[in-house]
Write a protein that holds these residues in place. Structure first.
Motif, short mmCIF file in Angstrom:
data_model
loop_
_atom_site.label_atom_id
_atom_site.label_comp_id
_atom_site.label_asym_id
_atom_site.label_seq_id
_atom_site.Cartn_x
_atom_site.Cartn_y
_atom_site.Cartn_z
N ALA A 145 10.37 15.03 1.19
CA ALA A 145 9.73 13.57 1.30
C ALA A 145 7.87 13.71 2.07
CB ALA A 145 9.92 12.46 0.47
N VAL A 146 7.48 12.97 1.43
CA VAL A 146 6.19 12.48 1.93
C VAL A 146 6.17 11.25 2.07
CG1 VAL A 146 3.40 11.66 1.83
CG2 VAL A 146 4.61 14.39 0.92
N GLY A 147 6.11 11.03 3.47
CA GLY A 147 6.88 9.22 3.85
C GLY A 147 7.08 9.82 5.36
N GLU A 148 6.58 8.13 5.88
CA GLU A 148 6.65 6.82 5.16
C GLU A 148 5.07 6.22 4.82
OE1 GLU A 148 8.66 3.57 6.50
OE2 GLU A 148 9.65 4.17 8.36
N ILE A 149 5.03 5.74 4.12
CA ILE A 149 3.40 5.91 3.69
C ILE A 149 3.55 4.29 2.44
CG2 ILE A 149 2.58 8.46 2.77
CD1 ILE A 149 2.76 8.22 0.17
N GLY A 150 2.59 4.11 2.70
CA GLY A 150 2.46 2.91 1.97
C GLY A 150 1.82 1.65 3.15
N TYR A 151 2.43 0.19 3.41
CA TYR A 151 0.91 -0.82 3.19
C TYR A 151 1.97 -1.51 5.02
CZ TYR A 151 -1.90 -0.17 -0.83
OH TYR A 151 -2.75 -0.36 -0.87
N ALA B 149 -8.58 0.33 4.89
CA ALA B 149 -8.51 2.08 5.56
C ALA B 149 -6.56 2.53 5.27
CB ALA B 149 -7.98 1.59 7.02
N GLU B 150 -6.16 1.26 3.95
CA GLU B 150 -4.40 1.36 4.26
C GLU B 150 -3.82 2.10 2.45
OE1 GLU B 150 -1.24 -1.38 5.02
OE2 GLU B 150 -2.39 -1.45 6.95
N ASP B 151 -5.17 1.85 1.46
CA ASP B 151 -4.98 2.53 0.54
C ASP B 151 -5.69 2.91 0.27
OD1 ASP B 151 -5.22 -0.54 -0.79
OD2 ASP B 151 -7.11 -1.13 -0.27
N THR B 152 -6.53 3.67 1.14
CA THR B 152 -6.95 5.54 1.38
C THR B 152 -6.27 6.29 1.63
OG1 THR B 152 -9.54 3.82 1.47
CG2 THR B 152 -9.47 6.64 2.87
N ALA B 153 -5.44 5.65 2.70
CA ALA B 153 -4.03 6.72 3.20
C ALA B 153 -3.37 6.84 1.65
CB ALA B 153 -3.38 6.89 4.30
N LEU B 154 -2.53 5.63 1.54
CA LEU B 154 -1.69 5.80 0.30
C LEU B 154 -1.90 6.22 -0.76
CD1 LEU B 154 1.13 5.38 -0.92
CD2 LEU B 154 -0.09 2.25 -1.21
N ALA B 155 -3.03 6.21 -1.61
CA ALA B 155 -3.18 7.38 -2.67
C ALA B 155 -3.77 8.60 -2.08
CB ALA B 155 -5.17 6.44 -3.07
N ALA B 156 -4.32 8.89 -0.78
CA ALA B 156 -4.74 10.20 -0.45
C ALA B 156 -3.33 10.77 -0.33
CB ALA B 156 -5.33 10.90 1.02
N GLN B 157 -2.24 10.14 0.37
CA GLN B 157 -1.19 11.06 0.81
C GLN B 157 0.33 11.07 -0.93
OE1 GLN B 157 0.49 10.63 4.56
NE2 GLN B 157 -0.59 8.88 4.13
N LEU B 158 -0.43 9.98 -1.88
CA LEU B 158 0.55 10.63 -2.91
C LEU B 158 0.19 11.59 -3.77
CD1 LEU B 158 0.33 6.60 -4.72
CD2 LEU B 158 2.13 8.01 -3.83
N GLN B 159 -1.59 11.82 -3.73
CA GLN B 159 -1.90 12.96 -4.35
C GLN B 159 -1.50 14.09 -3.96
OE1 GLN B 159 -3.77 12.69 -7.31
NE2 GLN B 159 -3.04 15.39 -6.93
N LEU B 160 -1.63 13.97 -2.57
CA LEU B 160 -0.28 15.42 -2.01
C LEU B 160 1.01 14.95 -2.37
CD1 LEU B 160 -1.92 14.68 2.10
CD2 LEU B 160 -2.40 16.95 0.36
N ALA B 161 1.99 14.92 -1.75
CA ALA B 161 3.10 14.54 -2.61
C ALA B 161 3.23 15.40 -4.31
CB ALA B 161 4.00 13.85 -2.48
N ALA B 162 2.00 14.54 -5.44
CA ALA B 162 1.99 15.31 -5.63
C ALA B 162 1.39 17.12 -5.93
CB ALA B 162 1.10 15.03 -7.29
N ASP B 163 0.76 17.63 -5.40
CA ASP B 163 0.30 18.24 -4.79
C ASP B 163 1.00 19.55 -4.61
OD1 ASP B 163 -2.50 17.82 -6.08
OD2 ASP B 163 -2.79 18.35 -3.89
N HIS B 164 2.35 18.95 -3.89
CA HIS B 164 3.07 20.28 -3.30
C HIS B 164 4.39 20.05 -4.13
CE1 HIS B 164 0.08 19.67 0.29
NE2 HIS B 164 0.71 21.11 0.34
N GLY B 165 4.58 19.11 -4.64
CA GLY B 165 5.79 18.38 -5.56
C GLY B 165 6.61 18.22 -5.02
N LEU B 166 6.92 17.30 -4.20
CA LEU B 166 7.18 16.52 -3.48
C LEU B 166 7.48 15.43 -3.81
CD1 LEU B 166 6.48 17.69 0.03
CD2 LEU B 166 8.38 18.12 -1.05
N PRO B 167 8.51 14.51 -3.45
CA PRO B 167 8.22 13.04 -4.24
C PRO B 167 7.80 12.30 -3.04
CG PRO B 167 10.92 13.38 -2.94
CD PRO B 167 9.99 14.68 -3.31
N ALA B 168 8.16 10.79 -2.81
CA ALA B 168 7.70 10.24 -1.76
C ALA B 168 8.03 9.37 -1.73
CB ALA B 168 5.86 9.60 -2.25
N LEU B 169 8.19 8.54 0.09
CA LEU B 169 8.90 7.86 0.54
C LEU B 169 7.60 6.26 0.84
CD1 LEU B 169 11.65 5.74 1.29
CD2 LEU B 169 11.05 7.45 3.72
#
Length: 293
Positions: free
Chosen positions: A102-108, A114-134
Motif C-alpha cells: 500500500a501507499v501509506g500512511e498518508i492523509g492529514y 502542504a498536506e493537501d498537496t502531499a495527499l493528492a500526489a500520493q493518491l495518484q501514485l497509488a493509482a499509478d502503481h495499482g496499490l491501495p492507500a492507507l
C-alpha cells in the motif's frame, strides 16, 4: 485465533514483542511508514528507513513466524517540511518492491495546504502503481479532517474501495462507511479507541470492510490489542467466524488488492536450532546477524 495486524510500527518494538504477538496468534502485519519523533532533516534518512522496512524488518519478523509487509509514503506530519518533500519524487522506485502492499500512511496531521498537496500526489501514485492507500485521519478535529480527506479522495483517481481510512472513532465511522472506503480502528491503552468501544461500533455498524489494528509505536501502546479485541468480541457474543473476518479475512482482502501478499512464513525456529529462518547458520546463536557468506 489467527490475527493480521494491518497497522503496527515494528521498527519501534522489541523482539519480545514479536514473540508475544506470535503467541497471541499474530501471523501477518503491515508496517506503514511514519515519522520517528525526531524530525528528519533530509530525504536520505527516509531512504534508509524505507530500506529497513523492505529488508531488515521482514527478516526480523520471519524469525518469529510473522509475515511482514509495509506501506511506504511521505507521512502527513513531515509533508509540511520542505526538506522532506523531495521524497515524493523518489517514491516510485520504492513502490514497485514486492513487499510494499500500500501507499501509506498518508492523509492529514494539521490540515495544511502542504498536506493537501502531499495527499493528492500520493493518491495518484497509488493509482499509478495499482496499490491501495492507507489514510491517516487526524487526531485533532477528526470530523472536519475526515470530510477534508473525503473531498480530496473524490477528486483522485483512486476508487474508494481501494482506500482504508484509519484512526476512526464513533464520530467519524458513519461518514467513512457511507463513502465506500474501508474502515480502520486503532486500539490504544489510553488514547484513540479501546476494545470495548470497538466492539460497540462493530455491533452497530457491522463487520464489512472493517479492520482493527494496534498502531503500536514508540509511545504507550500495546502490540497485543488486536488479540484483546478478538477476546472482547467473543465475550460480547460474536462468533469465531466473526472474529476471523475482522482480524484476518478483512485485512487479507484489503491488502490483497496489491497482489503482493505473501503469508507462507514458516514457524519460528525452535530453541537450540542454530539456523536463521530460511538463511545461513547464525553466528554463535546470535539471532540478529545474517550469518556468513
Amino acid at each position: 485465533m489467527r490475527i493480521f495486524d494491518p497497522h503496527i510500527h515494528m521498527t519501534s518494538r522489541t523482539t519480545d514483542d514479536y514473540e508475544a504477538m506470535y503467541a497471541a496468534g499474530v501471523r501477518a502485519l503491515v508496517e506503514p511508514s511514519f515519522w520517528l519523533g525526531q524530525p528528519r532533516t533530509s530525504p536520505a534518512s527516509f531512504f534508509d528507513y524505507f530500506d529497513a522496512l523492505l529488508g531488515w524488518e521482514p527478516f526480523r519478523a520471519a524469525q518469529h513466524g510473522i509475515a511482514h509487509h509495509c506501506a511506504l509514503a511521505l507521512n502527513p506530519k513531515e509533508a509540511n517540511d520542505p526538506r522532506c518533500t523531495p521524497v515524493l519524487d523518489a517514491l516510485p522506485r520504492y513502490l514497485v518492491k514486492d513487499s510494499v502492499v500500500a501507499v501509506g500512511e498518508i492523509g492529514y496531521d494539521s490540515m495544511t495546504p502542504a498536506e493537501d498537496t502531499a495527499l493528492a500526489a500520493q493518491l495518484q501514485l497509488a493509482a499509478d502503481h495499482g496499490l491501495p492507500a492507507l489514510v491517516h485521519t487526524p487526531h485533532r478535529d477528526k470530523l472536519a479532517g475526515l470530510h477534508r480527506t473525503l473531498d480530496v479522495l473524490r477528486e483522485s483517481a483512486l476508487p474508494p474501495d481501494r482506500v482504508l481510512l484509519d484512526h476512526l472513532n464513533e464520530t467519524t465511522v458513519k461518514p467513512a462507511a457511507d463513502s465506500g472506503c474501508w474502515l480502520g480502528f486503532s486500539v490504544y491503552p489510553d488514547t484513540k479507541m479501546d476494545e470495548d468501544r470497538v466492539v460497540a461500533v462493530l455491533k452497530t455498524h457491522g463487520l464489512a470492510r472493517t479492520l482493527v489494528n494496534s498502531a503500536a509505536d514508540w509511545g504507550r501502546s500495546d502490540p497485543l490489542k488486536t488479540r484483546r479485541v478478538g477476546d472482547a468480541m467473543l465475550a460480547a457474543g460474536f462468533a469465531d467466524a466473526d472474529v476471523d473476518q475482522v482480524l484476518w479475512r478483512n485485512p487479507v482482502e484489503f491488502y490483497g488488492l496489491s497482489g503482493r501478499l505473501r503469508l507462507d512464513v514458516p514457524p519460528p525456529q525452535t530453541p537450540g536450532d542454530p539456523r536463521g529462518v530460511g538463511g545461513p547458520p547464525l553466528h554463535e546463536g546470535n539471532s540478529i546477524l545474517r550469518g556468513g557468506e
